[in-house]
Design an enzyme around this catalytic site. Structure first.
Site, PDB file in Angstrom:
ATOM      1  N   LYS A   1     -60.836  41.222  97.789  1.00 34.79           N
ATOM      2  CA  LYS A   1     -61.324  39.919  97.311  1.00 34.79           C
ATOM      3  C   LYS A   1     -62.011  39.201  98.463  1.00 34.79           C
ATOM      4  O   LYS A   1     -61.447  39.096  99.553  1.00 34.79           O
ATOM      5  CB  LYS A   1     -60.157  39.073  96.802  1.00 34.79           C
ATOM      6  CG  LYS A   1     -60.595  37.673  96.370  1.00 34.79           C
ATOM      7  CD  LYS A   1     -59.473  36.910  95.702  1.00 34.79           C
ATOM      8  CE  LYS A   1     -58.627  36.098  96.645  1.00 34.79           C
ATOM      9  NZ  LYS A   1     -59.265  34.870  97.137  1.00 34.79           N
TER      10      LYS A   1
ATOM     11  N   ASP B   1     -64.729  35.798  94.770  1.00 32.15           N
ATOM     12  CA  ASP B   1     -63.952  34.648  94.294  1.00 32.15           C
ATOM     13  C   ASP B   1     -64.651  33.348  94.683  1.00 32.15           C
ATOM     14  O   ASP B   1     -64.261  32.695  95.643  1.00 32.15           O
ATOM     15  CB  ASP B   1     -62.556  34.758  94.937  1.00 32.15           C
ATOM     16  CG  ASP B   1     -61.614  33.637  94.550  1.00 32.15           C
ATOM     17  OD1 ASP B   1     -61.875  32.937  93.560  1.00 32.15           O
ATOM     18  OD2 ASP B   1     -60.588  33.472  95.245  1.00 32.15           O
TER      19      ASP B   1
ATOM     20  N   LYS C   1     -65.499  30.902  92.201  1.00 33.10           N
ATOM     21  CA  LYS C   1     -65.073  29.863  91.236  1.00 33.10           C
ATOM     22  C   LYS C   1     -66.218  28.929  90.842  1.00 33.10           C
ATOM     23  O   LYS C   1     -66.164  27.713  91.082  1.00 33.10           O
ATOM     24  CB  LYS C   1     -63.914  29.041  91.806  1.00 33.10           C
ATOM     25  CG  LYS C   1     -62.680  29.856  92.165  1.00 33.10           C
ATOM     26  CD  LYS C   1     -61.544  28.934  92.598  1.00 33.10           C
ATOM     27  CE  LYS C   1     -60.293  29.674  92.979  1.00 33.10           C
ATOM     28  NZ  LYS C   1     -60.371  30.442  94.231  1.00 33.10           N
TER      29      LYS C   1
ATOM     30  N   ASP D   1     -70.504  24.468  87.019  1.00 34.04           N
ATOM     31  CA  ASP D   1     -71.707  23.626  87.010  1.00 34.04           C
ATOM     32  C   ASP D   1     -72.241  23.635  85.580  1.00 34.04           C
ATOM     33  O   ASP D   1     -71.577  24.161  84.676  1.00 34.04           O
ATOM     34  CB  ASP D   1     -72.742  24.182  88.015  1.00 34.04           C
ATOM     35  CG  ASP D   1     -73.671  23.096  88.558  1.00 34.04           C
ATOM     36  OD1 ASP D   1     -74.117  22.247  87.757  1.00 34.04           O
ATOM     37  OD2 ASP D   1     -73.952  23.093  89.763  1.00 34.04           O
TER      38      ASP D   1
ATOM     39  N   THR E   1     -53.538  25.978  91.131  1.00 36.17           N
ATOM     40  CA  THR E   1     -52.089  25.824  91.364  1.00 36.17           C
ATOM     41  C   THR E   1     -51.805  24.634  92.280  1.00 36.17           C
ATOM     42  O   THR E   1     -50.676  24.170  92.366  1.00 36.17           O
ATOM     43  CB  THR E   1     -51.485  27.107  91.969  1.00 36.17           C
ATOM     44  OG1 THR E   1     -52.377  27.590  92.962  1.00 36.17           O
ATOM     45  CG2 THR E   1     -51.281  28.160  90.923  1.00 36.17           C
TER      46      THR E   1
ATOM     47  N   ARG F   1     -51.742  37.515 102.890  1.00 35.65           N
ATOM     48  CA  ARG F   1     -50.971  37.606 104.132  1.00 35.65           C
ATOM     49  C   ARG F   1     -49.905  38.696 104.198  1.00 35.65           C
ATOM     50  O   ARG F   1     -49.725  39.279 105.272  1.00 35.65           O
ATOM     51  CB  ARG F   1     -50.380  36.221 104.457  1.00 35.65           C
ATOM     52  CG  ARG F   1     -51.458  35.252 104.940  1.00 35.65           C
ATOM     53  CD  ARG F   1     -51.056  33.819 104.806  1.00 35.65           C
ATOM     54  NE  ARG F   1     -50.968  33.422 103.387  1.00 35.65           N
ATOM     55  CZ  ARG F   1     -50.611  32.223 102.975  1.00 35.65           C
ATOM     56  NH1 ARG F   1     -50.314  31.289 103.865  1.00 35.65           N
ATOM     57  NH2 ARG F   1     -50.567  31.943 101.678  1.00 35.65           N
TER      58      ARG F   1
HETATM   59  O1  C5P Z   1     -51.937  35.153 101.576  1.00 36.89           O
HETATM   60  P1  C5P Z   1     -51.682  35.080 100.097  1.00 36.89           P
HETATM   61  O2  C5P Z   1     -51.084  36.348  99.511  1.00 36.89           O
HETATM   62  O3  C5P Z   1     -50.914  33.837  99.692  1.00 36.89           O
HETATM   63  O4  C5P Z   1     -53.161  34.957  99.480  1.00 36.89           O
HETATM   64  C1  C5P Z   1     -53.392  34.790  98.117  1.00 36.89           C
HETATM   65  C2  C5P Z   1     -54.874  34.702  97.855  1.00 36.89           C
HETATM   66  O5  C5P Z   1     -55.041  34.306  96.498  1.00 36.89           O
HETATM   67  C3  C5P Z   1     -55.635  33.697  98.701  1.00 36.89           C
HETATM   68  O6  C5P Z   1     -56.965  34.182  98.886  1.00 36.89           O
HETATM   69  C4  C5P Z   1     -55.627  32.451  97.832  1.00 36.89           C
HETATM   70  O7  C5P Z   1     -56.716  31.601  98.083  1.00 36.89           O
HETATM   71  C5  C5P Z   1     -55.737  33.062  96.443  1.00 36.89           C
HETATM   72  N1  C5P Z   1     -55.238  32.219  95.349  1.00 36.89           N
HETATM   73  C6  C5P Z   1     -53.942  31.743  95.283  1.00 36.89           C
HETATM   74  N2  C5P Z   1     -53.544  30.962  94.235  1.00 36.89           N
HETATM   75  C7  C5P Z   1     -54.399  30.662  93.255  1.00 36.89           C
HETATM   76  C8  C5P Z   1     -55.703  31.140  93.290  1.00 36.89           C
HETATM   77  C9  C5P Z   1     -56.098  31.934  94.364  1.00 36.89           C
HETATM   78  O8  C5P Z   1     -53.145  32.025  96.156  1.00 36.89           O
HETATM   79  N3  C5P Z   1     -53.983  29.945  92.235  1.00 36.89           N
END
Ligand code: C5P
Length: 233
Positions: free
Chosen positions: A32, A59, A61, A64, A119, A211
């Site tokens: 992603k 990603d 998003k 518009d 979220t 992460r």
């Molecule tokens: O590091 P981590 O596993 O938390 O990363 C989750 C990824 O998913 C990040 O790129 C974050 O921006 C994305 N994301 C999220 N929650 C959402 C939408 C996207 O954690 N509701």
């Protein structure tokens, strides 16, 4: 497209991103790319990672007026990405415009999914700032339904909502779920998390993992563990 683990490449530069991908040698994980990397490096980063053989979820998003989103999506479809997204808050006309723009001359197109409510938006913000009196869960389900009725392929949602989304929108409607953590791992800033194994049992089609893989001492081993837990392979 089959169930898969998507690695969130949340790196600020091309050099860091490619150094990370180099560690995978023969493997080609689905990745992603978000706003930070795309705005820093531009379309060239997409072409480079595509040329290395990875599937890409871009990603960005989009949100518009329908005509602007349609034209922007047409540009993205020619970048040959595999999955892109829009905000369902842009409503049905915008989502349909996005689909039209994405569809290439030969009829193929990347998967298109919608973000329902971010979220980071809590119930209080929904009511007091966005002036939406409908409860959060009902809003999320309605936005998912609007996306399905507009012909989109799925939504980004919490793994805790994946089952309900499928019950409302159909088994074939994809759920793409971030908020994934290993049972013995750090939760970080994510609030509602699930392990890859539980996500696999709870209706997630794609898990987005950042992460727990990118910050692991051995990212390849962490990725393989994710695949094993989520896909059972
Ligand atoms: O590091 P981590 O596993 O938390 O990363 C989750 C990824 O998913 C990040 O790129 C974050 O921006 C994305 N994301 C999220 N929650 C959402 C939408 C996207 O954690 N509701």
């Amino acid at each position: 497209m089959n169930k898969d683990v998507i690695i969130a490449l949340d790196f600020p530069t091309k050099d860091e991103t490619l150094a990370f991908l180099d560690r995978f040698q023969g493997r080609k994980p689905f990745v992603k790319i978000g706003m930070e990397l795309f705005y820093a490096e531009g379309p060239a980063i997409i072409r480079e990672i595509k040329a290395r053989g990875h599937k890409i979820f871009l990603d960005l998003k989009l949100h518009d007026i329908p005509n602007t989103v349609k034209r922007a999506m047409s540009v993205l479809s020619h970048l040959d990405v595999d999955m892109v997204n829009v905000h369902a808050a842009g409503a049905s006309a915008m989502m349909k415009g996005a689909l039209e723009g994405l569809t290439r001359a030969d009829g193929t197109r990347p998967l298109l999914i919608a973000v329902t409510q971010l979220t980071s938006t809590d119930a209080e913000t929904l009511k007091n700032e966005l002036l939406i009196d409908t409860p959060m869960e009902e809003t999320v389900m309605r936005y998912a339904k609007n996306a399905a009725d507009s012909g989109l392929d799925g939504v980004v949602c919490s793994p805790l909502e994946a089952r309900k989304v499928k019950d409302a929108c159909g088994e074939k409607f994809f759920t793409v779920t971030p908020g994934i953590r290993f049972a013995d791992g750090d939760v970080g800033d994510q609030k509602r998390v699930m392990t890859p194994e539980r996500a696999g049992q709870s209706g997630s089609d794609f898990i987005v993992v950042g992460r727990p893989i990118t910050q692991a001492a051995d990212p390849v081993a962490a990725y393989e563990r994710c695949c094993k837990e989520f896909l059972g392979q």
